[in-house]
Design a protein around this motif. Structure first.
Motif, PDB file in Angstrom:
ATOM      1  N   ILE A 152      21.960  23.758  -4.261  1.00  0.00           N
ATOM      2  CA  ILE A 152      22.335  22.681  -3.849  1.00  0.00           C
ATOM      3  C   ILE A 152      23.587  22.444  -3.393  1.00  0.00           C
ATOM      4  CG2 ILE A 152      22.744  19.946  -3.707  1.00  0.00           C
ATOM      5  CD1 ILE A 152      19.851  19.825  -5.283  1.00  0.00           C
ATOM      6  N   TYR A 153      24.310  22.831  -4.622  1.00  0.00           N
ATOM      7  CA  TYR A 153      26.284  23.056  -4.405  1.00  0.00           C
ATOM      8  C   TYR A 153      26.090  24.102  -3.133  1.00  0.00           C
ATOM      9  CZ  TYR A 153      30.936  24.174  -5.372  1.00  0.00           C
ATOM     10  OH  TYR A 153      32.249  24.334  -5.382  1.00  0.00           O
ATOM     11  N   VAL A 154      25.824  25.302  -3.577  1.00  0.00           N
ATOM     12  CA  VAL A 154      26.068  26.173  -2.609  1.00  0.00           C
ATOM     13  C   VAL A 154      25.735  26.075  -0.963  1.00  0.00           C
ATOM     14  CG1 VAL A 154      25.543  28.592  -1.988  1.00  0.00           C
ATOM     15  CG2 VAL A 154      25.877  28.025  -4.342  1.00  0.00           C
ATOM     16  N   GLY A 155      24.731  25.485  -1.027  1.00  0.00           N
ATOM     17  CA  GLY A 155      24.168  25.020   0.319  1.00  0.00           C
ATOM     18  C   GLY A 155      25.033  23.906   1.011  1.00  0.00           C
ATOM     19  N   ALA A 156      25.249  22.962   0.304  1.00  0.00           N
ATOM     20  CA  ALA A 156      26.223  21.812   0.810  1.00  0.00           C
ATOM     21  C   ALA A 156      27.412  22.482   1.328  1.00  0.00           C
ATOM     22  CB  ALA A 156      26.190  20.846  -0.133  1.00  0.00           C
ATOM     23  N   MET A 157      28.179  23.423   0.495  1.00  0.00           N
ATOM     24  CA  MET A 157      29.508  24.075   0.594  1.00  0.00           C
ATOM     25  C   MET A 157      29.392  24.933   2.043  1.00  0.00           C
ATOM     26  SD  MET A 157      31.870  23.088  -1.055  1.00  0.00           S
ATOM     27  CE  MET A 157      33.080  24.276  -0.769  1.00  0.00           C
ATOM     28  N   GLY A 158      28.255  25.577   2.017  1.00  0.00           N
ATOM     29  CA  GLY A 158      28.007  26.403   3.214  1.00  0.00           C
ATOM     30  C   GLY A 158      28.051  25.581   4.561  1.00  0.00           C
ATOM     31  N   GLY A 159      27.195  24.179   4.409  1.00  0.00           N
ATOM     32  CA  GLY A 159      27.345  23.328   5.541  1.00  0.00           C
ATOM     33  C   GLY A 159      28.475  22.893   5.879  1.00  0.00           C
ATOM     34  N   VAL A 160      29.354  22.566   5.056  1.00  0.00           N
ATOM     35  CA  VAL A 160      30.932  22.131   5.136  1.00  0.00           C
ATOM     36  C   VAL A 160      31.737  23.260   6.075  1.00  0.00           C
ATOM     37  CG1 VAL A 160      33.119  21.630   3.965  1.00  0.00           C
ATOM     38  CG2 VAL A 160      31.093  20.575   3.213  1.00  0.00           C
ATOM     39  N   MET A 161      31.231  24.529   5.440  1.00  0.00           N
ATOM     40  CA  MET A 161      32.116  25.742   6.093  1.00  0.00           C
ATOM     41  C   MET A 161      31.605  25.883   7.386  1.00  0.00           C
ATOM     42  SD  MET A 161      32.978  28.558   3.286  1.00  0.00           S
ATOM     43  CE  MET A 161      34.061  28.242   1.971  1.00  0.00           C
ATOM     44  N   ALA A 216      40.604  30.625  11.599  1.00  0.00           N
ATOM     45  CA  ALA A 216      40.310  31.660  10.390  1.00  0.00           C
ATOM     46  C   ALA A 216      39.321  31.583   9.508  1.00  0.00           C
ATOM     47  CB  ALA A 216      41.887  31.802   9.716  1.00  0.00           C
ATOM     48  N   LEU A 217      38.692  30.100   9.410  1.00  0.00           N
ATOM     49  CA  LEU A 217      37.728  29.655   8.735  1.00  0.00           C
ATOM     50  C   LEU A 217      36.442  30.269   8.986  1.00  0.00           C
ATOM     51  CD1 LEU A 217      36.850  27.629   6.270  1.00  0.00           C
ATOM     52  CD2 LEU A 217      36.423  25.990   8.429  1.00  0.00           C
ATOM     53  N   ASN A 218      36.393  30.934  10.294  1.00  0.00           N
ATOM     54  CA  ASN A 218      35.061  31.331  10.725  1.00  0.00           C
ATOM     55  C   ASN A 218      34.617  32.903   9.902  1.00  0.00           C
ATOM     56  OD1 ASN A 218      34.857  29.641  12.738  1.00  0.00           O
ATOM     57  ND2 ASN A 218      35.702  31.108  14.313  1.00  0.00           N
ATOM     58  N   THR A 219      35.711  33.667   9.723  1.00  0.00           N
ATOM     59  CA  THR A 219      35.525  34.799   8.798  1.00  0.00           C
ATOM     60  C   THR A 219      35.323  34.338   7.513  1.00  0.00           C
ATOM     61  OG1 THR A 219      37.072  35.953  10.339  1.00  0.00           O
ATOM     62  CG2 THR A 219      36.746  36.884   8.093  1.00  0.00           C
ATOM     63  N   ILE A 220      35.984  33.438   6.823  1.00  0.00           N
ATOM     64  CA  ILE A 220      35.766  32.890   5.372  1.00  0.00           C
ATOM     65  C   ILE A 220      34.224  32.464   5.204  1.00  0.00           C
ATOM     66  CG2 ILE A 220      36.389  31.462   3.724  1.00  0.00           C
ATOM     67  CD1 ILE A 220      39.205  31.422   4.657  1.00  0.00           C
ATOM     68  N   SER A 221      33.844  31.631   6.196  1.00  0.00           N
ATOM     69  CA  SER A 221      32.394  31.010   6.205  1.00  0.00           C
ATOM     70  C   SER A 221      31.528  32.069   6.363  1.00  0.00           C
ATOM     71  CB  SER A 221      32.327  30.066   7.134  1.00  0.00           C
ATOM     72  OG  SER A 221      32.410  30.426   8.735  1.00  0.00           O
ATOM     73  N   ASP A 222      31.533  33.122   7.215  1.00  0.00           N
ATOM     74  CA  ASP A 222      30.821  34.402   7.478  1.00  0.00           C
ATOM     75  C   ASP A 222      30.595  35.347   6.040  1.00  0.00           C
ATOM     76  OD1 ASP A 222      30.266  33.682  10.082  1.00  0.00           O
ATOM     77  OD2 ASP A 222      31.548  35.157  10.736  1.00  0.00           O
ATOM     78  N   SER A 223      31.882  35.355   5.451  1.00  0.00           N
ATOM     79  CA  SER A 223      31.920  35.822   4.081  1.00  0.00           C
ATOM     80  C   SER A 223      31.197  35.221   3.050  1.00  0.00           C
ATOM     81  CB  SER A 223      33.168  36.335   3.681  1.00  0.00           C
ATOM     82  OG  SER A 223      34.023  37.097   4.499  1.00  0.00           O
ATOM     83  N   TYR A 224      31.417  33.927   3.229  1.00  0.00           N
ATOM     84  CA  TYR A 224      30.581  32.909   2.105  1.00  0.00           C
ATOM     85  C   TYR A 224      29.112  33.250   2.087  1.00  0.00           C
ATOM     86  CZ  TYR A 224      29.183  28.723  -0.207  1.00  0.00           C
ATOM     87  OH  TYR A 224      28.686  27.885  -1.173  1.00  0.00           O
ATOM     88  N   PHE A 225      28.567  33.060   3.548  1.00  0.00           N
ATOM     89  CA  PHE A 225      27.096  33.080   3.787  1.00  0.00           C
ATOM     90  C   PHE A 225      26.633  34.465   3.005  1.00  0.00           C
ATOM     91  CE2 PHE A 225      27.564  29.433   6.126  1.00  0.00           C
ATOM     92  CZ  PHE A 225      26.742  28.548   5.753  1.00  0.00           C
ATOM     93  N   LEU A 226      27.472  35.615   3.555  1.00  0.00           N
ATOM     94  CA  LEU A 226      27.006  36.878   3.059  1.00  0.00           C
ATOM     95  C   LEU A 226      26.834  37.143   1.697  1.00  0.00           C
ATOM     96  CD1 LEU A 226      28.671  39.004   5.933  1.00  0.00           C
ATOM     97  CD2 LEU A 226      26.211  38.687   5.860  1.00  0.00           C
ATOM     98  N   LEU A 227      27.980  36.651   0.903  1.00  0.00           N
ATOM     99  CA  LEU A 227      27.848  36.556  -0.584  1.00  0.00           C
ATOM    100  C   LEU A 227      27.091  35.876  -1.018  1.00  0.00           C
ATOM    101  CD1 LEU A 227      31.769  36.706  -0.803  1.00  0.00           C
ATOM    102  CD2 LEU A 227      30.264  38.534  -1.357  1.00  0.00           C
ATOM    103  N   MET A 228      26.722  34.636  -0.773  1.00  0.00           N
ATOM    104  CA  MET A 228      26.035  33.540  -1.525  1.00  0.00           C
ATOM    105  C   MET A 228      24.352  33.679  -1.317  1.00  0.00           C
ATOM    106  SD  MET A 228      27.673  32.075  -3.560  1.00  0.00           S
ATOM    107  CE  MET A 228      29.661  31.944  -3.826  1.00  0.00           C
ATOM    108  N   ILE A 229      23.844  34.299  -0.131  1.00  0.00           N
ATOM    109  CA  ILE A 229      22.595  34.069   0.138  1.00  0.00           C
ATOM    110  C   ILE A 229      21.866  34.997  -0.625  1.00  0.00           C
ATOM    111  CG2 ILE A 229      20.934  35.155   1.981  1.00  0.00           C
ATOM    112  CD1 ILE A 229      22.577  33.918   4.154  1.00  0.00           C
ATOM    113  N   PRO A 230      22.178  36.116  -1.171  1.00  0.00           N
ATOM    114  CA  PRO A 230      21.360  37.022  -2.147  1.00  0.00           C
ATOM    115  C   PRO A 230      21.474  36.521  -3.533  1.00  0.00           C
ATOM    116  CG  PRO A 230      23.187  38.305  -1.240  1.00  0.00           C
ATOM    117  CD  PRO A 230      23.296  37.003  -0.642  1.00  0.00           C
TER     118      PRO A 230
END
Length: 237
Positions: A30-39, A48-62
């Motif tokens: 729930i926390y990871v999903g909500a933070m992903g939504g914010v990003m 620059a947040l675009n690259t950070i958010s892309d990295s976040y999803f690629l790291l967290m989905i697994p």
């Protein structure tokens, strides 16, 4: 078939040892999903947040492929995965059964964690995209295919290395993901937004979704076979 049945026994046995693991996993997702939504909401503006958010999803989905039990938290201090393999090697349980059990646990974890992860993601921002249920399911399955692919590498690390070495390998995964996100961005692409758009266009017929799932399961199967070959030669002492 016998290995599959024995693996199901292992899966039920592992998941009955820690009654709180489901709660921790749900809260984390729930926390990871909500933070992903914010990003993702911040990604609506080019920055620059675009690259950070892309990295976040690629790291967290697994991480959806894990149930956060005591073993997963103690793998560094106690080398808990190696202890598990040593214990099963003493029993009349084949390596194939142990592998099937780990795959079962990962796939069921994707289902359980996905409910909370994509639920939180939808509530936080994805409802603004105007998804139908089938379109959002296609988006979730597209991401899940990627997560399953990476899970094959995590299982490879769990079964073939000590806890400390597994941590080192996992940490090396972070700069690789960041470089991939930067490369996608410099090429003018946006993988996550592309997944959103093609899911909305095609729904459950999305070629991106089916390609992601097929590739994910194919890599998981290949890495599982490779892991089994090397596991028979690994010294667990």
């Amino acid at each position: 078939m016998n290995d599959w049945k024995q693996a199901w026994w292992l899966t039920r046995s592992e998941w009955s040892k820690d009654r709180y693991q489901w709660l921790w996993s749900a809260m984390f997702m729930i926390y990871v999903g909500a933070m992903g939504g914010v990003m993702l909401y911040g990604q609506r503006e080019e920055s620059a947040l675009n690259t950070i958010s892309d990295s976040y999803f690629l790291l967290m989905i697994p991480f959806q492929g894990f149930i956060f039990s005591r073993r997963s938290f103690r793998y560094i201090q106690e080398d808990s995965y190696t202890q598990m393999l040593t214990y099963y090697r003493r029993l009349p349980i084949s390596a194939e059964t142990v592998m099937w059990g780990r795959i079962q646990q990962a796939l069921l974890a994707f289902i359980f964690n996905g409910i909370f992860y994509y639920g939180a993601l939808y509530v936080s921002v994805m409802h603004l995209e105007g998804f139908r249920w089938d379109q959002y399911l296609a988006f979730a399955l597209t991401c899940t295919g990627y997560g399953i692919l990476i899970t094959g590498f995590y299982i490879f690390g769990e079964f073939l290395h000590t806890g400390k070495k597994y941590l080192l390998i996992s940490m090396l995964f972070i700069p690789v993901i960041v470089l991939i996100a930067i490369f996608i961005r410099t090429m003018g692409g946006n993988g996550l937004q592309y997944a959103v758009e093609i899911s909305k266009t095609w729904g459950l017929l999305s070629p991106f979704m089916w390609g992601s799932l097929i590739l994910g399961f194919a890599v998981l199967w290949l890495l599982s076979r490779l892991t089994l070959r090397k596991l028979s030669k690994r010294d667990l002492s």
